[in-house]
Design a protein around this motif. Structure first.
Motif, short mmCIF file in Angstrom:
data_model
loop_
_atom_site.label_atom_id
_atom_site.label_comp_id
_atom_site.label_asym_id
_atom_site.label_seq_id
_atom_site.Cartn_x
_atom_site.Cartn_y
_atom_site.Cartn_z
N TYR A 2 -68.36 79.67 57.65
CA TYR A 2 -69.72 80.20 57.74
C TYR A 2 -70.69 79.32 56.97
CZ TYR A 2 -67.78 84.59 59.53
OH TYR A 2 -67.15 85.53 60.28
N ASP A 3 -70.27 78.95 55.79
CA ASP A 3 -71.13 78.18 54.91
C ASP A 3 -71.51 76.85 55.56
OD1 ASP A 3 -72.54 78.03 52.54
OD2 ASP A 3 -71.00 76.83 51.58
N ASP A 4 -70.50 76.16 56.09
CA ASP A 4 -70.74 74.86 56.73
C ASP A 4 -71.79 74.99 57.83
OD1 ASP A 4 -68.88 73.78 55.11
OD2 ASP A 4 -67.31 73.60 56.64
N LEU A 5 -71.61 75.99 58.69
CA LEU A 5 -72.52 76.12 59.82
C LEU A 5 -73.91 76.55 59.38
CD1 LEU A 5 -70.23 77.81 62.47
CD2 LEU A 5 -71.23 75.53 62.56
N LEU A 6 -73.95 77.38 58.38
CA LEU A 6 -75.23 77.92 57.95
C LEU A 6 -76.05 76.88 57.20
CD1 LEU A 6 -76.83 80.48 57.98
CD2 LEU A 6 -75.76 81.12 55.83
N ARG A 7 -75.43 76.16 56.32
CA ARG A 7 -76.16 75.17 55.54
C ARG A 7 -76.73 74.09 56.44
NH1 ARG A 7 -74.84 75.41 49.87
NH2 ARG A 7 -75.53 73.28 49.58
N ALA A 8 -76.05 73.80 57.52
CA ALA A 8 -76.51 72.75 58.42
C ALA A 8 -77.45 73.32 59.49
CB ALA A 8 -75.33 72.09 59.09
N THR A 9 -77.74 74.65 59.42
CA THR A 9 -78.59 75.29 60.42
C THR A 9 -78.11 75.00 61.83
OG1 THR A 9 -80.39 74.73 58.94
CG2 THR A 9 -81.00 75.86 60.94
N ALA A 10 -76.78 74.97 62.00
CA ALA A 10 -76.23 74.68 63.33
C ALA A 10 -76.29 75.90 64.23
CB ALA A 10 -74.80 74.19 63.22
N VAL A 11 -76.31 77.09 63.64
CA VAL A 11 -76.33 78.29 64.47
C VAL A 11 -77.52 79.16 64.09
CG1 VAL A 11 -73.81 78.32 64.75
CG2 VAL A 11 -74.87 79.61 62.89
N ASP A 12 -77.98 79.94 65.07
CA ASP A 12 -79.08 80.86 64.81
C ASP A 12 -78.58 82.16 64.17
OD1 ASP A 12 -80.77 79.06 65.96
OD2 ASP A 12 -80.99 80.13 67.85
N ALA A 13 -77.35 82.52 64.49
CA ALA A 13 -76.81 83.79 64.00
C ALA A 13 -75.29 83.77 64.16
CB ALA A 13 -77.40 84.95 64.80
N PHE A 14 -74.66 84.79 63.57
CA PHE A 14 -73.21 84.92 63.67
C PHE A 14 -72.82 86.25 64.31
CE2 PHE A 14 -73.61 82.02 60.06
CZ PHE A 14 -72.65 81.07 60.35
N ILE A 15 -71.64 86.25 64.91
CA ILE A 15 -70.98 87.50 65.26
C ILE A 15 -69.74 87.57 64.38
CG2 ILE A 15 -69.76 88.78 67.04
CD1 ILE A 15 -71.58 87.13 69.05
N VAL A 16 -69.63 88.66 63.64
CA VAL A 16 -68.52 88.85 62.71
C VAL A 16 -67.58 89.88 63.31
CG1 VAL A 16 -67.90 89.67 60.41
CG2 VAL A 16 -69.96 88.29 60.73
N THR A 17 -66.29 89.54 63.39
CA THR A 17 -65.38 90.47 64.07
C THR A 17 -64.38 91.15 63.15
OG1 THR A 17 -63.85 88.68 64.58
CG2 THR A 17 -65.48 89.24 66.27
#
Lengths: 339, 339
Positions: free
Chosen positions: B117-132
């Motif tokens: 999560y951290d990797d994707l978020l810090r790089a602003t690669a995704v707009d949002a997450f789906i957590v399962t």
């Protein structure tokens, strides 16, 4: 209700650190320009907020999204086929290790099969594709090549000997040869084959492993084969006909789905799988693993497939690009009670 | 071997059309500045080359990647659990219709669960997450909220009554109530439950559907329940003990994996499922669908889950953001031969 959705910006860092935006920019790009205490304050604010220079800006500089597109094809319900799930997981893990993420896209059944590729390609959203359905006459490979889109296929380019794209595949013939030889070594001689229709190159390839193993022992295959749809009921019906007409002592099937159909026929007739008649499937599905007696099945090395695909992608996306030669991997046999 | 990997650029279009780059830029951004025949020539070149203004540039302007991150969790081998495959497919199709792509990431077993999560978020690669995986004590929701990362969870926030993030879930208790009531209506009274250990909130929720249905008919549940691991062999062992000690005429299980174990025990004892003892599982897996006799099972409406999740994501990503209330969907019962 408002929700704070935006990730932290350079302005947020500036506000937190009590400095100008230019100072934050300098802290990132020209830290030597700043006094040590100012730099430390900005770095602290960056850390606290989890700020990172925007990936979109980085992508623009590198012309690379580090995304690999994959058309997701779910297992059909009512079948035992579920290799995609294991493959996708291996791929996500392996690609992640190489700095790539897997971007999934779907193409509806009624839609133009190339539209999903086109959308992603025109928008430069992905660096490359992984193509998984290389059935005969599939237009994707030719279309992607024409658009100069890098891709690796999981599956041989059956209809194109001169293919200039990398591919990774599993040797289905070798897997079925392994299964058939396993039965021959246990004393079976009348081993039947239930596979798919002739227009399936994958199906014909798997079937060739059966004929190869049988002919290698000078055994006839005449009257022992059936070509049908990949459904449980087709496997059931084909097994019934073969048992009546050819009295095989064992079945090798092109899929676990077909093998499940064979098991149903054995049950109808009070025959015990693995004792009265042996059965081997293909794909080592969850179904093969949890039924009782367990279904012996050919297992594709999907983890290795993922590794080889990512290796080929890295070659394609390096400068200069390298097109690795095709890779054919050998499956194994998961031996359980039915054969 | 060289491979032409780059997508067409503005320069390619200019060359093809025989105009300057500025002219191509004008054709895209200020078409009124160009003569009609020049504009037509540029548009033809754009069409021929499949050129599209770079997505990265667009992302930079909109601060949006149109990517939704999803941690991919494969079905464990040796189980019948495979809901993820059907869910991911529904999600990819539904998200695609709303203009979003699903980006998969994996987290290795040994690694920090939050790192992906951290990797994707810090790089602003995704707009949002789906957590399962919203199991009890799961730190993801709290962590994502703290980082101001928009997310929707598939699963209730069991450990956080004041959760301010959208969630979508399936009412497991209602599903098991449905299954138990189905058996009660067929005349069963001694219906056993095989579920998971007490620390599974999902398991306890499902179990509560069984007690509710039984108590609703004034039937005792004493001695009829077992808590165990989610494996075939655990289901097998639990069923053996319950058959010896409580003589149930039917079993309702928290998963198809456990139900497969029950079926193995019935086979050991020469009991026919659906005739001598009834069995109902949970998840309507491929296994439930292809075995013979077919396994009756609770089916989660995963297609609806995907629709509701995408709806909630669209709310979160709109301006101003809207946090939709939690959505609890009701499962159905896929009735087959075992119950």
């Amino acid at each position: 209700m408002r929700y704070p959705v935006a990730p932290p910006t350079l302005a947020d860092v500036a506000e937190r650190a009590g400095v100008s935006r230019q100072t934050v920019s300098n802290a990132i790009n020209n830290p030597d320009l700043l006094r040590a205490d100012t730099l430390a304050r900005v770095q602290e604010a960056i850390e606290e907020l989890g700020y990172s220079p925007n990936r979109a800006a980085r992508n623009l500089r590198t012309r690379s999204s580090h995304l690999i597109g994959l058309k997701f094809q779910p297992a059909q319900e009512g079948t035992a086929n579920a290799a995609m799930d294991r493959f996708v997981h291996s791929l996500v893990e392996t690609a992640g290790g190489a700095g790539y993420h897997i971007l999934l896209f779907a193409v509806g059944e009624d839609e133009d099969h190339l539209r999903g590729y086109d959308d992603l390609l025109r928008a430069t959203a992905v660096d490359a594709f992984i193509v998984t359905d290389t059935y005969l006459g599939n237009p994707q490979a030719a279309w992607l090549r024409q658009r100069r889109a890098p891709f690796v296929s999981f599956g041989r380019p059956w209809d194109d000997d001169a293919a200039d794209h990398p591919w990774v595949d599993v040797d289905g013939a070798a897997g079925v040869d392994l299964a058939t030889t396993h039965l021959l070594d246990r004393g079976h001689q009348r081993i039947a084959w239930i596979g798919w229709h002739k227009d399936s190159r994958i199906g014909e390839d798997r079937r060739s492993g059966w004929t190869r193993a049988m002919h290698g022992r000078n055994l006839s295959t005449t009257g022992l084969a059936s070509r049908t749809e990949d459904t449980v009921s087709s496997g059931h019906d084909a097994a019934a006909v073969l048992l009546d007409e050819a009295q095989p002592s064992a079945f090798v099937c092109a899929s676990d789905t077909l093998a499940m159909g064979v098991l149903h026929t054995l049950r109808d007739r009070g025959l015990t799988p693995g004792h009265d008649v042996s059965v081997i499937g293909f794909d080592d599905s969850q179904v093969a693993q949890v039924i009782n007696p367990g279904l012996t099945s050919v297992r594709q090395p999907l983890e290795e497939v993922a590794v080889e695909i990512v290796r080929a992608l890295e070659g394609l996306l390096s400068t200069p690009a390298v097109v690795s030669p095709g890779v054919l991997l050998t499956p194994t046999l998961a031996v359980r009670e039915t054969g």
